[in-house]
Write a protein that holds these residues in place. Structure first.
Motif, PDB file in Angstrom:
ATOM      1  N   GLY A 329       0.769  -1.237   0.000  1.00 40.03           N
ATOM      2  CA  GLY A 329       0.000   0.000   0.000  1.00 40.03           C
ATOM      3  C   GLY A 329       0.798   1.284   0.000  1.00 40.03           C
ATOM      4  O   GLY A 329       0.222   2.383   0.048  1.00 40.03           O
ATOM      5  N   ALA A 330       2.127   1.198  -0.053  1.00 42.67           N
ATOM      6  CA  ALA A 330       2.953   2.408  -0.051  1.00 42.67           C
ATOM      7  C   ALA A 330       2.973   3.040  -1.441  1.00 42.67           C
ATOM      8  O   ALA A 330       2.655   2.401  -2.448  1.00 42.67           O
ATOM      9  N   LYS A 331       3.318   4.298  -1.488  1.00 45.57           N
ATOM     10  CA  LYS A 331       3.548   5.045  -2.730  1.00 45.57           C
ATOM     11  C   LYS A 331       4.996   5.523  -2.743  1.00 45.57           C
ATOM     12  O   LYS A 331       5.631   5.654  -1.689  1.00 45.57           O
ATOM     13  N   VAL A 332       5.495   5.810  -3.930  1.00 46.43           N
ATOM     14  CA  VAL A 332       6.850   6.342  -4.059  1.00 46.43           C
ATOM     15  C   VAL A 332       6.775   7.743  -4.664  1.00 46.43           C
ATOM     16  O   VAL A 332       6.144   7.941  -5.710  1.00 46.43           O
ATOM     17  N   ARG A 333       7.396   8.677  -3.994  1.00 41.41           N
ATOM     18  CA  ARG A 333       7.485  10.045  -4.495  1.00 41.41           C
ATOM     19  C   ARG A 333       8.961  10.406  -4.677  1.00 41.41           C
ATOM     20  O   ARG A 333       9.828   9.901  -3.953  1.00 41.41           O
ATOM     21  N   SER A 334       9.224  11.282  -5.671  1.00 48.15           N
ATOM     22  CA  SER A 334      10.604  11.697  -5.939  1.00 48.15           C
ATOM     23  C   SER A 334      10.685  13.210  -5.986  1.00 48.15           C
ATOM     24  O   SER A 334       9.698  13.896  -6.295  1.00 48.15           O
ATOM     25  N   ILE A 335      11.856  13.739  -5.659  1.00 51.95           N
ATOM     26  CA  ILE A 335      12.105  15.184  -5.698  1.00 51.95           C
ATOM     27  C   ILE A 335      13.421  15.415  -6.428  1.00 51.95           C
ATOM     28  O   ILE A 335      14.481  14.961  -5.972  1.00 51.95           O
ATOM     29  N   ASN A 336      13.366  16.101  -7.557  1.00 43.84           N
ATOM     30  CA  ASN A 336      14.580  16.425  -8.303  1.00 43.84           C
ATOM     31  C   ASN A 336      15.153  17.744  -7.793  1.00 43.84           C
ATOM     32  O   ASN A 336      14.460  18.765  -7.735  1.00 43.84           O
ATOM     33  N   VAL A 337      16.430  17.710  -7.427  1.00 44.40           N
ATOM     34  CA  VAL A 337      17.128  18.919  -6.974  1.00 44.40           C
ATOM     35  C   VAL A 337      18.179  19.244  -8.039  1.00 44.40           C
ATOM     36  O   VAL A 337      19.219  18.586  -8.124  1.00 44.40           O
ATOM     37  N   PRO A 338      17.937  20.244  -8.881  1.00 47.29           N
ATOM     38  CA  PRO A 338      18.855  20.536  -9.993  1.00 47.29           C
ATOM     39  C   PRO A 338      20.243  20.968  -9.524  1.00 47.29           C
ATOM     40  O   PRO A 338      20.393  21.699  -8.536  1.00 47.29           O
ATOM     41  N   SER A 339      21.228  20.460 -10.247  1.00 45.94           N
ATOM     42  CA  SER A 339      22.627  20.918 -10.104  1.00 45.94           C
ATOM     43  C   SER A 339      23.185  20.756  -8.702  1.00 45.94           C
ATOM     44  O   SER A 339      24.016  21.558  -8.256  1.00 45.94           O
ATOM     45  N   ARG A 340      22.745  19.725  -7.981  1.00 49.23           N
ATOM     46  CA  ARG A 340      23.242  19.528  -6.612  1.00 49.23           C
ATOM     47  C   ARG A 340      23.881  18.157  -6.417  1.00 49.23           C
ATOM     48  O   ARG A 340      24.117  17.736  -5.286  1.00 49.23           O
ATOM     49  N   ALA A 341      24.185  17.452  -7.503  1.00 46.73           N
ATOM     50  CA  ALA A 341      24.817  16.133  -7.377  1.00 46.73           C
ATOM     51  C   ALA A 341      26.205  16.224  -6.769  1.00 46.73           C
ATOM     52  O   ALA A 341      26.716  15.251  -6.202  1.00 46.73           O
ATOM     53  N   SER A 342      26.831  17.398  -6.885  1.00 44.81           N
ATOM     54  CA  SER A 342      28.196  17.567  -6.381  1.00 44.81           C
ATOM     55  C   SER A 342      28.240  17.991  -4.914  1.00 44.81           C
ATOM     56  O   SER A 342      29.324  18.285  -4.384  1.00 44.81           O
ATOM     57  N   GLU A 343      27.107  18.038  -4.247  1.00 42.94           N
ATOM     58  CA  GLU A 343      27.110  18.385  -2.819  1.00 42.94           C
ATOM     59  C   GLU A 343      27.969  17.373  -2.067  1.00 42.94           C
ATOM     60  O   GLU A 343      28.031  16.199  -2.429  1.00 42.94           O
ATOM     61  N   PRO A 344      28.665  17.804  -0.989  1.00 38.49           N
ATOM     62  CA  PRO A 344      29.515  16.874  -0.240  1.00 38.49           C
ATOM     63  C   PRO A 344      28.714  15.733   0.382  1.00 38.49           C
ATOM     64  O   PRO A 344      27.513  15.872   0.638  1.00 38.49           O
ATOM     65  N   ARG A 345      29.376  14.628   0.625  1.00 42.24           N
ATOM     66  CA  ARG A 345      28.712  13.440   1.176  1.00 42.24           C
ATOM     67  C   ARG A 345      27.992  13.763   2.488  1.00 42.24           C
ATOM     68  O   ARG A 345      26.934  13.209   2.789  1.00 42.24           O
ATOM     69  N   GLY A 346      28.535  14.717   3.246  1.00 39.66           N
ATOM     70  CA  GLY A 346      27.926  15.087   4.524  1.00 39.66           C
ATOM     71  C   GLY A 346      26.503  15.601   4.366  1.00 39.66           C
ATOM     72  O   GLY A 346      25.645  15.385   5.236  1.00 39.66           O
ATOM     73  N   PHE A 347      26.242  16.286   3.263  1.00 41.04           N
ATOM     74  CA  PHE A 347      24.894  16.799   3.014  1.00 41.04           C
ATOM     75  C   PHE A 347      23.897  15.649   2.909  1.00 41.04           C
ATOM     76  O   PHE A 347      22.823  15.674   3.526  1.00 41.04           O
ATOM     77  N   PHE A 348      24.238  14.625   2.144  1.00 43.52           N
ATOM     78  CA  PHE A 348      23.355  13.486   1.959  1.00 43.52           C
ATOM     79  C   PHE A 348      23.191  12.698   3.254  1.00 43.52           C
ATOM     80  O   PHE A 348      22.086  12.247   3.585  1.00 43.52           O
ATOM     81  N   ASP A 349      24.285  12.551   4.010  1.00 45.72           N
ATOM     82  CA  ASP A 349      24.214  11.805   5.269  1.00 45.72           C
ATOM     83  C   ASP A 349      23.339  12.527   6.294  1.00 45.72           C
ATOM     84  O   ASP A 349      22.524  11.894   6.985  1.00 45.72           O
ATOM     85  N   LYS A 350      23.483  13.852   6.387  1.00 43.61           N
ATOM     86  CA  LYS A 350      22.670  14.615   7.347  1.00 43.61           C
ATOM     87  C   LYS A 350      21.192  14.539   6.991  1.00 43.61           C
ATOM     88  O   LYS A 350      20.335  14.393   7.857  1.00 43.61           O
ATOM     89  N   LEU A 351      20.906  14.638   5.700  1.00 44.03           N
ATOM     90  CA  LEU A 351      19.514  14.574   5.264  1.00 44.03           C
ATOM     91  C   LEU A 351      18.934  13.184   5.535  1.00 44.03           C
ATOM     92  O   LEU A 351      17.775  13.055   5.967  1.00 44.03           O
ATOM     93  N   ASN A 352      19.720  12.169   5.312  1.00 46.59           N
ATOM     94  CA  ASN A 352      19.281  10.796   5.562  1.00 46.59           C
ATOM     95  C   ASN A 352      19.008  10.575   7.047  1.00 46.59           C
ATOM     96  O   ASN A 352      17.993   9.975   7.426  1.00 46.59           O
ATOM     97  N   ASN A 353      19.906  11.071   7.895  1.00 49.64           N
ATOM     98  CA  ASN A 353      19.720  10.926   9.349  1.00 49.64           C
ATOM     99  C   ASN A 353      18.502  11.706   9.829  1.00 49.64           C
ATOM    100  O   ASN A 353      17.766  11.251  10.713  1.00 49.64           O
ATOM    101  N   TRP A 354      18.291  12.883   9.262  1.00 46.65           N
ATOM    102  CA  TRP A 354      17.124  13.680   9.622  1.00 46.65           C
ATOM    103  C   TRP A 354      15.834  12.931   9.289  1.00 46.65           C
ATOM    104  O   TRP A 354      14.880  12.903  10.092  1.00 46.65           O
ATOM    105  N   ALA A 355      15.781  12.310   8.110  1.00 45.79           N
ATOM    106  CA  ALA A 355      14.598  11.560   7.702  1.00 45.79           C
ATOM    107  C   ALA A 355      14.325  10.400   8.648  1.00 45.79           C
ATOM    108  O   ALA A 355      13.165  10.097   8.968  1.00 45.79           O
ATOM    109  N   LYS A 356      15.374   9.763   9.112  1.00 46.91           N
ATOM    110  CA  LYS A 356      15.213   8.649  10.058  1.00 46.91           C
ATOM    111  C   LYS A 356      14.709   9.139  11.406  1.00 46.91           C
ATOM    112  O   LYS A 356      13.787   8.560  11.995  1.00 46.91           O
TER     113      LYS A 356
END
Length: 599
Positions: A329-356
């Motif tokens: 019963g789950a749905k999948v949603r996506s969010i495109n963030v333009p021109s941000r693939a080069s953000e440092p790994r810390g950005f992705f890790d912090k966002l992931n931890n925040w979501a958890k």
């Protein structure tokens, strides 16, 4: 020459005097804002409602001895001569900074007996409860005074705009009957009618519709509304004010056009310098699209990020975490963030931890687009080429973009929260703008999982699209209503609707929501009876005054634009309300107070 404002106390206000007044003898009244002792000279900044002016007391003058006894916020009257300041003493931050008043006479009109609990001439923040307890002092501070003046100006402007468009201002009752409109009523016991109660109106909804039945074509008022509900930053408990309006013989677009004109005019006139409001007509966004692409029915369009639905892409994919979730019963949603693939790994890790931690999600999946055919990210290895291509296509990805994924039964709402978090973290929110939009085509009904029944999703008095035919022949959960909300920068300013003025359609709509004909006849007796005598098609809206001013004043707390608000516990700390009443008052009302029941 004396000012036109001359009274027994003053010839001018503290903001009026300029170089052309030099050598005039003037009388001023106001509050002592600051005192500076320079030995043989005392400099007093005198403040009134209009501004501040510097007054000078010389030791050789009789007024000096009295001035030495002044305290901050003393209220005084001075008489003296306007003098041009020396070039080196001109204060360019003050409108009156090129002149000062040499005081010959002073009269102390009032002195504070003790140190003020809220200091006026300092920038220090004071606890909100202290500010609300001594609100009459808090309102002396410039920011608060400016907010209340702004509110008055906005209300006056709106009133003129409505009158110029041919609307009549008509007051509706404050004491009325209780009706089920969504929030709890404030009840008022009747002394004369034993055991019966009035209610304070949650809104003038029924009265304004009855005015249309009475043949008034265009109605408005700056209406007080009363709801016994909990406080939020953008909602004051107890009471609030709205621009309440209703029109006969109108379509949905007619109502939207009127509200747009009023709001665009007000925001254009009172917005701070450099700010811009959305041009009219404002964008129309369906409820379904708002929930899909913004994750909210009050989207903040300053945020450029857009949400997409990728449920079909993942349901048969090799990424089992999502595929199994979709089966359940789950749905999948996506969010495109333009021109941000080069953000440092810390950005992705912090966002992931925040979501958890904050959203209780397993995490946030993401992929980055390196080139038109190359992708990277933790879940890329679970997806085939066709799936990656489809993800890129749906999200309009370009090389350098990164897409985040949310998989959950509540994915629409959670994606909206993630969208906001990413935009705030990356400082993507557009500044100095008021982005308006209309949300339209709300569902007429929704299914309440707790009650296990169909209920109204919005305003029960709304006309269903397709009228009685839709109510009789369509799946209720597929019926849209002529309901609309107007939002600005992610804040809902108003709900409105084209009304259901047909008795048969009204009975049927309430029947679908579980209300019998007798309930409608009893709860909405005056309105349903009036409709049976004939009612013109009509509709309206009610933008919130408090929220409009809150946006224009750039404050996130609605209490900052209300002169005497309740605190978050619905208390008036200044007047100590609510309070106990006497036994005689209770006896007059035939009321006794029972012990509080422990939950």
């Amino acid at each position: 020459m004396k000012s036109k404002n001359e009274t027994e106390f003053r010839t001018h206000t503290c903001a009026e005097l300029r170089l052309e007044n030099v050598r005039e003898t003037v009388s001023l009244c106001g509050f002592v804002h600051t005192i500076r002792d320079h030995g043989g000279l005392l400099f007093v900044d005198l403040r009134d409602h209009y501004g501040i002016i510097q007054c000078v007391f010389r030791k050789t003058d009789a007024s000096f001895e009295i001035a030495e006894k002044l305290k901050d916020e003393s209220i005084i009257r001075v008489i003296g001569k306007v003098v041009k300041r020396d070039a080196q003493t001109v204060n360019k931050t003050m409108d009156t900074g090129e002149i000062e008043v040499y005081v010959d006479q002073i009269e102390i009109l009032s002195q504070p007996e003790e140190i003020l609990p809220v200091q006026i001439n300092v920038e220090n923040e004071f606890p909100e409860d202290t500010r609300l307890t001594y609100r009459y002092l808090d309102l002396r501070k410039k920011q608060m005074r400016d907010n209340i003046i702004l509110r008055s100006q906005v209300v006056s402007h709106i009133r003129k705009e409505m009158t110029d468009m041919g609307f009549l201002e008509i007051q509706t009752p404050i004491l009325t009957s209780s009706s089920p409109e969504g929030a709890r009523d404030y009840l008022v016991p009747s002394r004369i009618h034993h055991g019966k109660f009035y209610a304070l109106p949650q809104a003038p909804q029924q009265f304004k519709q009855l005015l249309m039945v009475a043949g008034f074509d265009k109605y408005f008022q700056i209406a007080p509304c009363f709801r016994d509900e909990d406080a939020r930053a953008d909602r004051s408990p107890g009471e609030f004010y709205q621009l309440d309006l209703e029109m006969s013989f109108v379509s949905q677009e007619d109502v939207l056009a009127v509200v747009e004109k009023v709001l665009h005019s007000a925001f254009s006139k009172f917005a701070k310098s450099g700010y811009k409001a959305t041009d009219i007509p404002f964008p129309r966004i369906t409820f379904d699209d708002a929930m899909l692409h913004y994750g909210s029915d009050k989207p903040d369009l300053r945020n450029p990020l857009i949400i997409q639905d990728l449920t079909d892409v993942f349901k048969n994919s090799g990424f089992t975490a999502f595929a199994n979730g979709i089966k359940n019963g789950a749905k999948v949603r996506s969010i495109n963030v333009p021109s941000r693939a080069s953000e440092p790994r810390g950005f992705f890790d912090k966002l992931n931890n925040w979501a958890k931690e904050e959203l209780k999600l397993p995490g946030l999946g993401y992929i980055s687009m390196i080139s038109n055919s190359e992708f990277k990210g933790p879940i890329v290895k679970f997806l085939n080429e066709n799936e990656l291509t489809e993800i890129a296509k749906i999200n309009n990805m370009n090389p350098g973009d990164v897409v985040f994924f949310i998989c959950d039964k509540d994915a629409a709402r959670l994606a909206g929260i993630v969208r906001t978090k990413i935009a705030e973290t990356l400082d993507l929110i557009e500044k100095n703008v008021y982005k308006f939009c209309w949300i339209i085509d709300f569902p007429m009904f929704e299914y309440d999982e707790d009650a296990k029944q169909i209920i109204f999703s919005h305003n029960p008095f709304s006309m269903p699209q397709g009228g009685l035919d839709s109510l009789n022949n369509k799946n209720p959960l597929e019926i849209k209503a002529y309901q609309y909300d107007i939002c600005c920068n992610g804040i809902e300013l108003s709900s409105g609707a084209i009304r259901n003025h047909v008795p048969e359609a009204m009975y049927k709509a309430f029947e679908i929501a579980g209300y019998s004909k007798d309930v409608v006849d009893n709860k909405f007796k005056a309105m349903i009876k009036a409709f049976k005598y004939g009612a013109p098609p009509h509709g309206g809206c009610a933008p919130g005054i408090d929220r409009i001013v809150m946006l224009l004043a750039e404050t996130e707390n609605i209490r900052e634009v209300i002169a005497f608000p309740f605190n978050q516990q619905a208390q008036d700390l200044m007047m100590e309300a609510p309070t106990n009443v006497t036994e005689q008052q209770l006896k007059d009302l035939h009321i006794s107070i029972l012990p509080k029941i422990k939950k």
